[in-house]
Write an enzyme that holds these catalytic residues in place. Structure first.
Site, short mmCIF file in Angstrom:
data_model
loop_
_atom_site.label_atom_id
_atom_site.label_comp_id
_atom_site.label_asym_id
_atom_site.label_seq_id
_atom_site.Cartn_x
_atom_site.Cartn_y
_atom_site.Cartn_z
N ASP A 78 3.83 4.19 -11.79
CA ASP A 78 4.38 4.40 -10.43
C ASP A 78 3.19 4.96 -9.73
O ASP A 78 1.97 4.53 -9.84
CB ASP A 78 5.66 5.27 -10.29
CG ASP A 78 6.56 4.94 -9.17
OD1 ASP A 78 6.19 5.38 -8.03
OD2 ASP A 78 7.50 3.85 -9.35
N ASP A 156 5.97 -0.41 -2.56
CA ASP A 156 6.64 0.37 -1.90
C ASP A 156 6.38 0.28 -0.31
O ASP A 156 5.75 -0.46 0.15
CB ASP A 156 6.17 2.23 -2.31
CG ASP A 156 7.24 2.84 -2.19
OD1 ASP A 156 8.34 2.57 -1.22
OD2 ASP A 156 7.24 3.99 -2.87
N SER A 188 10.27 -2.61 -2.26
CA SER A 188 10.95 -1.66 -1.69
C SER A 188 11.59 -1.78 -0.28
O SER A 188 12.22 -0.85 0.41
CB SER A 188 10.04 -0.10 -1.77
OG SER A 188 9.98 0.09 -3.11
N ASP A 214 16.19 6.86 -3.31
CA ASP A 214 15.60 7.23 -4.46
C ASP A 214 16.66 8.03 -5.28
O ASP A 214 17.44 8.92 -4.86
CB ASP A 214 14.39 8.47 -4.46
CG ASP A 214 13.05 7.53 -3.93
OD1 ASP A 214 13.21 6.60 -3.65
OD2 ASP A 214 11.88 8.08 -4.00
C1 GLA Z 1 9.18 6.23 -2.98
C2 GLA Z 1 9.85 5.30 -3.95
C3 GLA Z 1 9.83 6.12 -5.50
C4 GLA Z 1 8.49 6.38 -5.94
C5 GLA Z 1 7.94 7.20 -4.85
C6 GLA Z 1 6.32 7.49 -5.04
O1 GLA Z 1 9.69 7.31 -2.79
O2 GLA Z 1 11.04 4.98 -3.64
O3 GLA Z 1 10.59 5.13 -6.03
O4 GLA Z 1 7.93 5.28 -6.03
O5 GLA Z 1 7.81 6.77 -3.32
O6 GLA Z 1 5.62 8.21 -4.35
#
Ligand code: GLA
Length: 399
Positions: A78, A156, A188, A214
């Site tokens: 991530d 994202d 996302s 999240d």
């Molecule tokens: C967002 C995404 C999370 C993660 C964070 C990383 O909040 O929704 O799943 O990837 O960023 O900073």
């Protein structure tokens, strides 16, 4: 050639899913974010910082614990993996201290073990954690990921103009295809326009898309996701198809905030919904009980059912906080999950629903309890399941 391409575009526009032939069942694996966040201080936290060691050790555990064999084959990076600056050619570079051997090495490590490596970037100028984003570099970044041997890309939506998403996300997806390497495409996109997203449109461009906030390591967070899905059940389920999945965010079994019952509830629901099963936990430190939840082959079979249907909420009662969900399976079977989110429910109790409400058009059904691996008495007219505070039941109906 040109004609074939025109035909391809024509058929691609007819199908409801991104036509890259990937993720025909919901992807399964491991993702670092919820458990390991953006820990970059490897001096203080050598075991949990975002580093090649972390991904290699979790990969080893996927194999050793038998999870890889059950389908959990993706190891997904991530945020916070890169250097703060691109190199002189504008190429993204993995953090030199934390990934000293680079990403190609890590991808080779995964492939040698029958696993796959996923990476993370952002459609905007920066990732949510402030690292370089892919804005203006879609083509170059897709090519870089392909050259490293990456197998999935999560894109994202921080630091970007959401009104441009319907152009930007399809563009990135095209660049991934142009890179020539099959890479699962996670968007996302809708999570940045909650309440206004068109999942059916997004399904044309992405293999999976994050639909909501999240997940955090608490039952409140789990229940807020469940309640949101209940309200949005019909547009969500309409968008689902093989290769196109609503992503309810990570599976948290094995962490701190869910009871074992809630861990079971989450696995069951995500499987009924067709959400990816990407766990975020520490596989080096996990109880047998949580491992049992993650390794439940009868629940996994519901997730991975090849028909690729979505889940339907067939009953809900806000006062008792009970919901019933169903999912049509291949060969005419139906998965049923009933849950209770009330904390004042006391102890176990029975809840019933007529078989006809479950999309079951016969008067009797064989009932297999998927959490306890036992056959229950045949259901006649009604299905009765056991619930409790934060407790769900999941069964498979068959003829
Ligand atoms: C967002 C995404 C999370 C993660 C964070 C990383 O909040 O929704 O799943 O990837 O960023 O900073």
């Amino acid at each position: 050639m040109g004609l074939i391409f025109v035909f391809f575009l024509f058929f691609a526009s007819l199908s409801s899913a991104l036509n890259n032939g990937l993720a025909l069942t919901p992807p399964m694996g491991w993702l670092s974010w919820e458990r390991f966040r953006c820990i970059t201080d490897c001096t203080t936290y050598p075991d949990s910082c975002i580093s090649e060691q972390l991904y290699m050790s979790q990969a080893d555990q996927l194999v050793q614990l038998g999870l890889a064999k059950l389908g959990y084959t993706f190891v997904n990076i991530d945020d916070c993996w890169s250097e703060m600056q691109r190199d002189a050619n504008g190429t993204l570079v993995a953090d030199k201290k934390r990934f000293p051997r680079g990403m190609k090495f890590l991808a080779d490590y995964m492939h040698a073990r029958g696993l796959k490596l996923g990476i993370y970037t952002d459609i905007g100028t920066n990732t949510c954690g402030g690292y370089p984003g892919s804005a203006n570099f879609f083509s170059q970044d897709a090519a870089t990921f392909a050259s490293w041997g990456i197998d999935s890309v999560k894109v994202d939506g921080c630091y970007a103009d959401t009104t441009q998403f319907s152009t930007l996300y399809p563009q990135f997806g095209e660049e991934i295809i142009r890179s020539g390497r099959p890479m699962v495409y996670y968007c996302s996109w809708p999570a940045y326009m909650i309440g206004h997203a068109n999942f059916t449109l997004i399904a044309h461009y992405c293999n999976a898309w994050r639909v909501y906030d999240d997940i955090q390591d608490s039952s409140q967070s789990l229940y807020s996701i469940v309640n949101w899905w209940a309200k949005n059940n019909s547009p969500l389920s309409q968008a689902v198809a093989p290769g196109a999945w609503n992503d309810a965010d990570m599976i948290l079994a094995g962490n701190f905030g869910f009871s074992i019952w809630q861990q079971q509830m989450q696995m069951g629901l995500w499987s009924v919904w067709g959400s990816p099963l990407l766990m975020s936990n520490d596989l080096r430190r996990i109880s047998q009980e949580s491992l049992g939840v993650l390794s439940n082959t009868e629940v996994i079979a519901v997730s991975q059912d090849v028909a690729g249907h979505g889940g339907h909420m067939v009953y809900h009662d806000d006062a008792t906080q009970i919901q019933w969900w169903t999912k049509k399976l291949s060969r005419g079977d139906v998965a049923v999950l009933a849950l209770c989110m009330a904390s004042d429910a006391g102890t176990f109790f029975y809840a019933s629903l007529p078989l006809s409400r479950l999309g079951w058009n016969a008067t009797t059904a064989n009932v297999r309890d998927l959490f306890n691996h036992v056959d229950l008495p045949k259901a006649k007219q009604n299905l009765t399941l056991t619930l409790g505070p934060g407790v769900s039941s999941m069964v498979r109906l068959s003829r």
